[in-house]
Design a protein around this motif. Structure first.
Motif, mmCIF file in Angstrom:
data_model
loop_
_atom_site.group_PDB
_atom_site.id
_atom_site.type_symbol
_atom_site.label_atom_id
_atom_site.label_comp_id
_atom_site.label_asym_id
_atom_site.label_seq_id
_atom_site.Cartn_x
_atom_site.Cartn_y
_atom_site.Cartn_z
ATOM 1 N N GLY A 178 0.378 -1.121 -0.129
ATOM 2 C CA GLY A 178 0.174 0.087 0.067
ATOM 3 C C GLY A 178 0.733 1.349 0.133
ATOM 4 N N GLU A 179 -0.020 1.938 0.327
ATOM 5 C CA GLU A 179 0.663 3.702 0.339
ATOM 6 C C GLU A 179 1.720 3.854 1.265
ATOM 7 O OE1 GLU A 179 -1.885 6.951 -0.203
ATOM 8 O OE2 GLU A 179 -2.752 6.125 -1.609
ATOM 9 N N ALA A 180 2.367 4.690 0.894
ATOM 10 C CA ALA A 180 3.408 4.609 1.687
ATOM 11 C C ALA A 180 4.189 6.261 2.006
ATOM 12 C CB ALA A 180 4.494 4.030 1.697
ATOM 13 N N ASN A 181 4.409 6.570 3.571
ATOM 14 C CA ASN A 181 5.133 7.945 3.608
ATOM 15 C C ASN A 181 6.260 8.155 4.481
ATOM 16 O OD1 ASN A 181 6.172 10.590 3.986
ATOM 17 N ND2 ASN A 181 3.784 11.310 4.129
ATOM 18 N N ILE A 182 7.570 8.117 3.956
ATOM 19 C CA ILE A 182 8.904 7.694 4.411
ATOM 20 C C ILE A 182 9.278 8.650 4.681
ATOM 21 C CG2 ILE A 182 10.697 6.064 4.725
ATOM 22 C CD1 ILE A 182 9.008 3.396 3.031
ATOM 23 N N ILE B 155 15.713 2.716 1.825
ATOM 24 C CA ILE B 155 15.011 2.997 1.617
ATOM 25 C C ILE B 155 14.196 2.740 0.355
ATOM 26 C CG2 ILE B 155 12.683 4.633 1.629
ATOM 27 C CD1 ILE B 155 14.916 6.077 3.239
ATOM 28 N N THR B 156 13.203 1.155 0.618
ATOM 29 C CA THR B 156 11.923 1.018 -0.463
ATOM 30 C C THR B 156 11.156 0.492 -0.366
ATOM 31 O OG1 THR B 156 13.686 -1.084 -0.010
ATOM 32 C CG2 THR B 156 11.939 -1.618 -1.983
ATOM 33 N N GLY B 157 10.052 1.721 -1.456
ATOM 34 C CA GLY B 157 9.123 2.104 -1.878
ATOM 35 C C GLY B 157 7.889 0.585 -2.040
ATOM 36 N N PRO B 158 7.082 1.233 -1.730
ATOM 37 C CA PRO B 158 5.818 0.080 -2.244
ATOM 38 C C PRO B 158 6.052 -0.672 -3.157
ATOM 39 C CG PRO B 158 4.705 1.960 -2.282
ATOM 40 C CD PRO B 158 6.044 2.403 -1.928
ATOM 41 N N LEU B 159 5.481 -2.587 -3.193
ATOM 42 C CA LEU B 159 5.249 -2.833 -5.249
ATOM 43 C C LEU B 159 4.102 -2.310 -5.420
ATOM 44 C CD1 LEU B 159 6.158 -6.250 -3.793
ATOM 45 C CD2 LEU B 159 7.457 -4.951 -6.008
ATOM 46 N N GLN B 160 3.403 -1.690 -5.167
ATOM 47 C CA GLN B 160 1.872 -1.534 -5.995
ATOM 48 C C GLN B 160 1.622 -0.552 -5.499
ATOM 49 O OE1 GLN B 160 -1.098 -4.883 -4.780
ATOM 50 N NE2 GLN B 160 0.090 -6.016 -5.246
ATOM 51 N N ASN C 292 6.028 0.352 -10.375
ATOM 52 C CA ASN C 292 6.340 1.573 -12.213
ATOM 53 C C ASN C 292 4.247 1.603 -12.211
ATOM 54 O OD1 ASN C 292 8.577 0.089 -11.926
ATOM 55 N ND2 ASN C 292 8.132 -1.721 -13.148
ATOM 56 N N ASN C 293 3.677 1.642 -11.668
ATOM 57 C CA ASN C 293 2.013 2.036 -12.037
ATOM 58 C C ASN C 293 1.803 2.128 -11.562
ATOM 59 O OD1 ASN C 293 2.187 0.518 -15.100
ATOM 60 N ND2 ASN C 293 2.102 -1.097 -14.221
ATOM 61 N N ALA C 294 2.681 4.036 -11.006
ATOM 62 C CA ALA C 294 1.719 4.694 -9.423
ATOM 63 C C ALA C 294 2.662 5.077 -9.594
ATOM 64 C CB ALA C 294 1.915 3.817 -8.430
ATOM 65 N N THR C 295 2.352 6.652 -9.121
ATOM 66 C CA THR C 295 3.687 8.155 -9.294
ATOM 67 C C THR C 295 3.739 7.999 -7.438
ATOM 68 O OG1 THR C 295 1.723 9.373 -10.474
ATOM 69 C CG2 THR C 295 3.402 10.471 -9.224
ATOM 70 N N GLY D 43 15.161 2.867 -9.723
ATOM 71 C CA GLY D 43 13.393 2.303 -9.948
ATOM 72 C C GLY D 43 12.576 4.105 -10.604
ATOM 73 N N PHE D 44 13.186 4.923 -10.510
ATOM 74 C CA PHE D 44 12.637 5.942 -11.130
ATOM 75 C C PHE D 44 12.263 6.044 -12.459
ATOM 76 C CE2 PHE D 44 11.798 10.189 -12.534
ATOM 77 C CZ PHE D 44 11.909 11.465 -11.775
ATOM 78 N N THR D 45 10.889 6.669 -12.678
ATOM 79 C CA THR D 45 9.933 6.239 -14.453
ATOM 80 C C THR D 45 9.837 7.793 -14.594
ATOM 81 O OG1 THR D 45 8.135 4.212 -13.689
ATOM 82 C CG2 THR D 45 7.587 6.000 -15.374
ATOM 83 N N GLY D 46 10.419 7.732 -15.635
ATOM 84 C CA GLY D 46 10.538 9.103 -16.830
ATOM 85 C C GLY D 46 8.598 9.671 -17.143
#
Length: 318
Positions: A143-147, A156-161, A180-183, A202-205
């Protein structure tokens, strides 16, 4: 409830029949009475919404907050502070029900938030995490994360979905974006030193995914060539240099060019602090006076620099 060092464990069973009423348990630990031993030998902590742990030279390597070895449930918030001789690995933290974690008071040792075998590792619920004063390993779930990383060299690793907002803050941090399908938003607010630079993978332009691209956040008070809540304008080094001939002609310009061209650029006539992204290696450069030739600092790197679009991938806040 207060548990002095050495008094929690030994098959203790702490339960409250009412949920959601902000109960607290404050647990102290020290070198001889560790949080690892205490949490491994309790029977249950249930519906105690807030767990505070204060270590004093605690030698624990792990703390069990739910699932696997312990029976902890109904927790909302986990707050850990004090001093630890090792990086403390938090196990079962999602099984406990906790979704808010604050480690900002940990002064030594640091925190590792990666679950091990035998524990639930995923939740679609949002979580918030504040890192410690030293090196941490902080990981989101589905889920969403604020880290917020806090000080230290954090991983630091962000969420999967889902989307995330991640701030490495002080120290050289490694940030991994996975959805990859979330901002995802990576905050570089007030990051103006090489000692606080972030390596972002893992940054998406925008030119990779125009529907779900990632964002680099900066603040206008530190990066003075930019105006809060105003889209930046992407320009080559030559275009930016030409625009500075006019008064404030290059305001809100964000340079995207080769590293050699950026390193040869002087736009100090503008009298402001500039940003530039190099298309050779993905270095994000900051110049406090616009003279990249003699006064620039790498404050981050991104991997999808070839598909970066400044107007979409950059956000300016106050």
């Amino acid at each position: 409830m207060t548990s002095d060092a050495g008094t929690l464990g030994q098959s203790d069973d702490l339960r409250d029949n009412t949920s959601g009423d902000s109960d607290e348990i404050r647990i102290a630990s020290d070198t001889n009475n560790t949080i690892q031993l205490a949490t491994a030998t309790i029977t249950a902590i249930r519906e105690i919404e807030n767990i505070y742990i204060t270590g004093s030279n605690d030698t624990s390597q792990e703390a069990y907050l739910g699932g696997g070895f312990t029976n902890i449930s109904g927790v909302n918030n986990v707050i850990i502070e004090g001093t630890f001789t090792n990086q403390l690995r938090i196990l079962g933290y999602l099984d406990s029900g906790a979704r808010n974690f604050n480690f900002s008071g940990v002064r030594t040792g640091g925190i590792n938030m990666t679950n091990g075998a035998g524990f639930t590792t995923d939740t679609a619920e949002a979580i918030t995490v504040v890192g410690s004063f030293v090196d941490d390993v902080l990981q989101a779930s589905l889920g969403e994360a604020n880290i917020q990383g806090g000080a230290g060299a954090d991983q630091i690793t962000g969420p999967l979905q889902s989307s995330s907002t991640i701030a490495g803050q002080q120290g050289v941090d490694a940030i991994t974006l996975r959805a990859n399908n979330a901002t995802d938003v990576v905050s570089l607010v007030n990051i103006t030193s090489l000692l606080d630079a972030d390596a972002i993978t893992g940054f998406t332009g925008f030119n990779t995914n125009a529907s779900n691209y990632d964002i680099l956040r900066f603040n206008a008070s530190a990066f003075t060539n930019y105006t809060a809540n105003t889209a930046v304008r992407q320009a080559t080094a030559a275009e930016a240099a030409a625009a500075t001939a006019a008064v404030n002609g290059a305001q809100n310009y964000f340079i995207v060019d080769t590293l050699n061209n950026i390193n040869a650029t002087n736009v100090s006539q503008q009298g402001t602090a500039w940003l530039a992204l190099d298309t050779t290696f993905g270095f994000l450069k900051y110049s406090p006076n616009g003279n990249f030739a003699t006064n620039s600092i790498t404050i981050a790197t991104i991997d999808d620099f070839a598909n970066f679009s400044a107007a979409q991938n950059v956000q300016i806040v106050a």
